[in-house]
Write a protein that holds these residues in place. Structure first.
Motif, short mmCIF file in Angstrom:
data_model
loop_
_atom_site.label_atom_id
_atom_site.label_comp_id
_atom_site.label_asym_id
_atom_site.label_seq_id
_atom_site.Cartn_x
_atom_site.Cartn_y
_atom_site.Cartn_z
N SER A 81 0.84 -1.19 0.00
CA SER A 81 0.00 0.00 0.00
C SER A 81 0.88 1.24 0.00
O SER A 81 2.02 1.21 0.45
CB SER A 81 -0.91 0.00 1.23
OG SER A 81 -1.79 1.12 1.23
N ASN A 82 0.33 2.32 -0.49
CA ASN A 82 1.04 3.60 -0.50
C ASN A 82 0.08 4.69 -0.01
O ASN A 82 -0.59 5.34 -0.82
CB ASN A 82 1.56 3.92 -1.89
CG ASN A 82 2.40 5.19 -1.92
OD1 ASN A 82 2.52 5.90 -0.92
ND2 ASN A 82 2.97 5.49 -3.08
N PRO A 83 -0.03 4.87 1.31
CA PRO A 83 -0.99 5.84 1.85
C PRO A 83 -0.67 7.29 1.48
O PRO A 83 -1.53 8.16 1.58
CB PRO A 83 -0.90 5.62 3.37
CG PRO A 83 0.43 5.00 3.59
CD PRO A 83 0.70 4.17 2.37
N LYS A 84 0.56 7.57 1.04
CA LYS A 84 0.93 8.93 0.66
C LYS A 84 0.47 9.28 -0.75
O LYS A 84 0.46 10.46 -1.12
CB LYS A 84 2.45 9.10 0.77
CG LYS A 84 2.96 9.00 2.20
CD LYS A 84 4.46 9.24 2.26
CE LYS A 84 4.96 9.14 3.70
NZ LYS A 84 6.43 9.38 3.78
N ASN A 85 0.11 8.27 -1.52
CA ASN A 85 -0.36 8.50 -2.89
C ASN A 85 -1.55 7.58 -3.15
O ASN A 85 -1.37 6.42 -3.52
CB ASN A 85 0.76 8.24 -3.90
CG ASN A 85 0.28 8.42 -5.34
OD1 ASN A 85 -0.79 9.00 -5.59
ND2 ASN A 85 1.04 7.90 -6.29
N LEU A 86 -2.74 8.09 -2.93
CA LEU A 86 -3.94 7.27 -3.04
C LEU A 86 -4.17 6.76 -4.46
O LEU A 86 -4.94 5.81 -4.67
CB LEU A 86 -5.16 8.05 -2.56
CG LEU A 86 -5.17 8.42 -1.07
CD1 LEU A 86 -6.41 9.22 -0.72
CD2 LEU A 86 -5.07 7.17 -0.20
N ARG A 87 -3.52 7.36 -5.45
CA ARG A 87 -3.68 6.92 -6.83
C ARG A 87 -2.70 5.80 -7.21
O ARG A 87 -2.73 5.31 -8.33
CB ARG A 87 -3.50 8.11 -7.79
CG ARG A 87 -4.51 9.22 -7.59
CD ARG A 87 -4.31 10.34 -8.59
NE ARG A 87 -5.19 11.46 -8.34
CZ ARG A 87 -6.45 11.54 -8.76
NH1 ARG A 87 -6.96 10.55 -9.47
NH2 ARG A 87 -7.19 12.59 -8.49
N ALA A 88 -1.84 5.42 -6.28
CA ALA A 88 -0.85 4.39 -6.57
C ALA A 88 -1.54 3.07 -6.90
O ALA A 88 -2.53 2.71 -6.25
CB ALA A 88 0.10 4.22 -5.39
N PRO A 89 -1.05 2.33 -7.89
CA PRO A 89 -1.71 1.09 -8.30
C PRO A 89 -1.76 0.04 -7.20
O PRO A 89 -2.68 -0.78 -7.18
CB PRO A 89 -0.87 0.62 -9.49
CG PRO A 89 0.44 1.32 -9.36
CD PRO A 89 0.13 2.64 -8.74
N GLU A 90 -0.79 0.05 -6.27
CA GLU A 90 -0.78 -0.95 -5.22
C GLU A 90 -1.92 -0.75 -4.21
O GLU A 90 -2.17 -1.62 -3.38
CB GLU A 90 0.56 -0.97 -4.49
CG GLU A 90 0.99 0.36 -3.89
CD GLU A 90 1.90 1.14 -4.81
OE1 GLU A 90 2.83 1.80 -4.30
OE2 GLU A 90 1.68 1.08 -6.04
N ASN A 91 -2.61 0.38 -4.30
CA ASN A 91 -3.72 0.64 -3.39
C ASN A 91 -5.05 0.09 -3.91
O ASN A 91 -6.06 0.17 -3.21
CB ASN A 91 -3.89 2.15 -3.15
CG ASN A 91 -2.69 2.76 -2.47
OD1 ASN A 91 -1.85 2.05 -1.91
ND2 ASN A 91 -2.58 4.08 -2.50
N ASN A 123 -11.31 2.20 5.24
CA ASN A 123 -11.98 3.47 5.02
C ASN A 123 -11.11 4.48 4.31
O ASN A 123 -11.41 5.68 4.30
CB ASN A 123 -12.49 4.06 6.35
CG ASN A 123 -11.34 4.52 7.24
OD1 ASN A 123 -10.21 4.08 7.09
ND2 ASN A 123 -11.64 5.40 8.18
N GLN A 124 -10.02 4.00 3.68
CA GLN A 124 -9.18 4.90 2.91
C GLN A 124 -9.98 5.44 1.73
O GLN A 124 -10.68 4.70 1.05
CB GLN A 124 -7.95 4.15 2.37
CG GLN A 124 -6.92 3.82 3.43
CD GLN A 124 -5.97 4.98 3.67
OE1 GLN A 124 -6.42 6.09 3.91
NE2 GLN A 124 -4.69 4.73 3.61
N PRO A 125 -9.87 6.75 1.46
CA PRO A 125 -10.59 7.31 0.30
C PRO A 125 -10.15 6.65 -0.99
O PRO A 125 -8.98 6.33 -1.17
CB PRO A 125 -10.19 8.80 0.33
CG PRO A 125 -9.73 9.05 1.73
CD PRO A 125 -9.10 7.76 2.20
N LYS A 126 -11.10 6.44 -1.88
CA LYS A 126 -10.81 5.88 -3.20
C LYS A 126 -10.92 6.99 -4.24
O LYS A 126 -11.95 7.64 -4.35
CB LYS A 126 -11.78 4.73 -3.53
CG LYS A 126 -11.67 3.54 -2.61
CD LYS A 126 -10.37 2.80 -2.80
CE LYS A 126 -10.32 1.53 -1.97
NZ LYS A 126 -9.04 0.79 -2.14
#
Length: 219
Positions: free
Chosen positions: A199-209, A215-218
């Motif tokens: 996961s990459n919480p600093k970049n919500l657009r990262a493919p690994e997310n 409840n992380q924003p999509k």
């Protein structure tokens, strides 16, 4: 009078040709691949549904905790113990804060503190299944070198859940300067890295997310 008897002819058994053997092998491989694929898909779906159910339950518990205390748990405030080993920073052990808050086990003994409010009875370590438990016991050493027990929450893939305070939440710290949470939500973030364990919480657009659950924003 002559009696005529039919002439018996021995038939030579005809074996499979190489082409027929190859066709049968291809069919077997295709069926096996389909079976494995369907089983893998079903296991993934089962794990995703279980993970979604757990994250929703935790979200409800933390919301109730906030309603009672006026804040979300961080891990260094009283009556929390093991300060410094686990805080709400999204790290490997951050879900220990959630466990302590929602099960009332502030000393990580596996038993709630006396008079503590239990927000989620399913976090009881004694009631976990032998295989793939949600609550796991781990051993760590603190800064003084003393061995400490922590209970963390793990997802159906065996990876730890992550928890951090939201960007609108102040973190208890000494002094007058307030520190704020690093979450992508204003309240808190609680999530699983999903099947890929990344996961990459600093970049919500990262493919690994893409397969993260919580409840992380999509975007």
């Amino acid at each position: 009078m002559k009696t005529s008897f039919p002439v018996l002819r021995h038939r030579t058994a005809k074996g499979f040709s190489l082409m027929e053997v190859l066709i049968v092998m291809v069919i077997i491989v295709v069926l096996a691949t389909l079976t494995i694929g369907i089983y893998t898909w079903m296991e993934t779906r089962k794990n995703e549904e279980a993970c979604t159910s757990i994250t929703k339950r935790i979200n409800m518990g933390l919301t109730q905790y906030y309603s009672d205390h006026g804040r979300y748990p961080y891990g260094t405030e009283k009556p929390f113990q093991n300060s410094g080993l686990a805080v709400a920073d999204g790290g490997d052990y951050s879900s220990n804060v959630v466990y302590m808050a929602l099960f009332g086990d502030f000393k990580n003994t596996g038993i709630p503190e006396k008079n503590a409010t239990i927000y989620d009875t399913e976090l009881n370590p004694a009631s976990q299944p032998g295989a793939n438990p949600t609550v796991r016991e781990i051993q760590l050493r603190d800064k003084a070198g003393q061995q400490k027990t922590l209970y963390i929450l793990s997802d159906p893939w065996g990876q730890p859940y992550r928890y951090t305070l939201g960007y609108d939440q102040s973190i208890p710290r000494r002094g007058s300067n307030a520190k704020y949470g690093l979450g992508n939500n204003p309240t808190f973030d609680f999530w699983s890295f999903g099947k890929d364990g990344d996961s990459n919480p600093k970049n919500l657009r990262a493919p690994e997310n893409a397969d993260d659950i919580g409840n992380q924003p999509k975007l």
